[in-house]
Scaffold this motif. Structure first.
Motif, PDB file in Angstrom:
ATOM      1  N   SER A 118      61.204  52.839  82.667  1.00 43.29           N
ATOM      2  CA  SER A 118      61.712  53.894  83.541  1.00 43.29           C
ATOM      3  C   SER A 118      61.347  55.207  82.867  1.00 43.29           C
ATOM      4  O   SER A 118      61.708  55.444  81.718  1.00 43.29           O
ATOM      5  CB  SER A 118      63.220  53.786  83.751  1.00 43.29           C
ATOM      6  N   ASN A 119      60.632  56.041  83.596  1.00 49.17           N
ATOM      7  CA  ASN A 119      60.040  57.241  83.023  1.00 49.17           C
ATOM      8  C   ASN A 119      60.349  58.449  83.896  1.00 49.17           C
ATOM      9  O   ASN A 119      60.922  58.334  84.958  1.00 49.17           O
ATOM     10  CB  ASN A 119      58.521  57.023  82.898  1.00 49.17           C
ATOM     11  N   GLY A 162      62.402  60.830  83.757  1.00 49.19           N
ATOM     12  CA  GLY A 162      63.775  61.274  83.964  1.00 49.19           C
ATOM     13  C   GLY A 162      64.508  60.635  85.122  1.00 49.19           C
ATOM     14  O   GLY A 162      65.557  61.120  85.516  1.00 49.19           O
ATOM     15  N   LEU A 199      66.271  58.026  85.192  1.00 50.82           N
ATOM     16  CA  LEU A 199      67.602  57.597  84.755  1.00 50.82           C
ATOM     17  C   LEU A 199      68.550  58.773  84.550  1.00 50.82           C
ATOM     18  O   LEU A 199      69.764  58.584  84.497  1.00 50.82           O
ATOM     19  CB  LEU A 199      67.502  56.759  83.481  1.00 50.82           C
ATOM     20  N   ASN A 200      68.012  59.974  84.443  1.00 52.73           N
ATOM     21  CA  ASN A 200      68.868  61.144  84.313  1.00 52.73           C
ATOM     22  C   ASN A 200      69.630  61.446  85.606  1.00 52.73           C
ATOM     23  O   ASN A 200      70.571  62.227  85.596  1.00 52.73           O
ATOM     24  CB  ASN A 200      68.056  62.380  83.910  1.00 52.73           C
ATOM     25  N   LEU A 210      74.632  53.920  83.441  1.00 55.56           N
ATOM     26  CA  LEU A 210      73.438  53.095  83.279  1.00 55.56           C
ATOM     27  C   LEU A 210      73.745  51.630  83.001  1.00 55.56           C
ATOM     28  O   LEU A 210      72.840  50.849  82.715  1.00 55.56           O
ATOM     29  CB  LEU A 210      72.563  53.657  82.148  1.00 55.56           C
ATOM     30  N   LEU A 263      62.757  53.168  78.028  1.00 54.00           N
ATOM     31  CA  LEU A 263      63.476  54.135  78.853  1.00 54.00           C
ATOM     32  C   LEU A 263      63.154  55.538  78.363  1.00 54.00           C
ATOM     33  O   LEU A 263      63.433  55.861  77.205  1.00 54.00           O
ATOM     34  CB  LEU A 263      64.981  53.891  78.772  1.00 54.00           C
ATOM     35  N   THR A 286      63.968  59.393  79.013  1.00 55.53           N
ATOM     36  CA  THR A 286      64.878  60.305  79.701  1.00 55.53           C
ATOM     37  C   THR A 286      64.726  61.705  79.135  1.00 55.53           C
ATOM     38  O   THR A 286      64.132  61.901  78.082  1.00 55.53           O
ATOM     39  CB  THR A 286      66.345  59.846  79.529  1.00 55.53           C
ATOM     40  N   TYR A 327      72.528  64.056  81.008  1.00 53.70           N
ATOM     41  CA  TYR A 327      71.726  63.991  79.799  1.00 53.70           C
ATOM     42  C   TYR A 327      72.360  62.956  78.866  1.00 53.70           C
ATOM     43  O   TYR A 327      73.271  63.262  78.116  1.00 53.70           O
ATOM     44  CB  TYR A 327      71.606  65.367  79.153  1.00 53.70           C
ATOM     45  N   HIS A 328      71.880  61.738  78.947  1.00 52.56           N
ATOM     46  CA  HIS A 328      72.427  60.636  78.166  1.00 52.56           C
ATOM     47  C   HIS A 328      71.947  60.714  76.718  1.00 52.56           C
ATOM     48  O   HIS A 328      70.764  60.898  76.466  1.00 52.56           O
ATOM     49  CB  HIS A 328      71.968  59.297  78.754  1.00 52.56           C
ATOM     50  N   MET A 362      73.695  55.614  75.806  1.00 55.33           N
ATOM     51  CA  MET A 362      72.841  54.597  76.451  1.00 55.33           C
ATOM     52  C   MET A 362      73.076  53.239  75.797  1.00 55.33           C
ATOM     53  O   MET A 362      73.153  52.230  76.488  1.00 55.33           O
ATOM     54  CB  MET A 362      71.374  55.016  76.374  1.00 55.33           C
TER      55      MET A 362
END
Length: 171
Positions: free
Chosen positions: A83-84, A86, A88-89, A94, A113, A115, A157-158, A163
């Protein structure tokens, strides 16, 4: 890609979450992998399909319009997950990744991942130079909202620690 390429060396089937216009899916399809590209946006998936077709890679990329948090993949069907950009942001929790990885990745598979982090010096300097301290330090708060093509989206912003907690001790 240097890091992800090393992790996915020899991978035959990859899952690309939040794939957008398919940059990663195309990259790995060109290296011989079958890629399932998942994105919520039909427009992004259409662009991905067009790019893949233009490069003769349509048979190597399965474009799926779905919310990544509820996507159900074939059991133990993938050699890796990426997953690229961002994607997942835009997701607060998650922990869905734990379920997806446990059910969909073969044992020993890699998870990559990418992020956006809490601090990006160039962005901070740019907004400070424009006299906008609120935007300069927005990443330091738990979340913020951004506008992309007229749509307002939450951004989280993880940290690596958060994470790890969401993924659980197996990761």
């Amino acid at each position: 890609w240097r890091i992800a390429d090393a992790e996915f060396a020899g991978a035959r089937k990859l899952l690309d979450l939040g794939s957008g216009t398919g940059e990663d899916a195309i990259h790995y399809a060109q290296r011989g992998a079958q890629v399932t590209a998942v994105d919520l946006s039909p427009g992004m998936m259409n662009r991905s399909k067009a790019k893949a077709a233009a490069l003769g890679l349509a048979a190597n990329i399965d474009c799926v319009v779905a919310e990544m948090t509820t996507y159900s993949a074939p059991a133990a069907g993938f050699d890796g997950l990426i997953s690229n950009f961002g994607a997942l942001n835009c997701i607060h929790d998650l922990s869905f990744l734990r379920r997806l990885c446990v059910t969909s990745l073969r044992p020993g598979s890699s998870l990559v991942l990418i992020t956006m982090g809490y601090f990006y010096p160039l962005e901070t300097a740019l907004f400070l130079s424009k006299g906008d301290p609120r935007r300069a330090f927005r990443r330091l708060s738990r979340s913020c909202e951004v506008a992309i093509e007229g749509a307002r989206l939450p951004v989280y912003y993880h940290s690596i620690g958060s994470m790890r907690r969401m993924l659980g001790s197996a990761f």
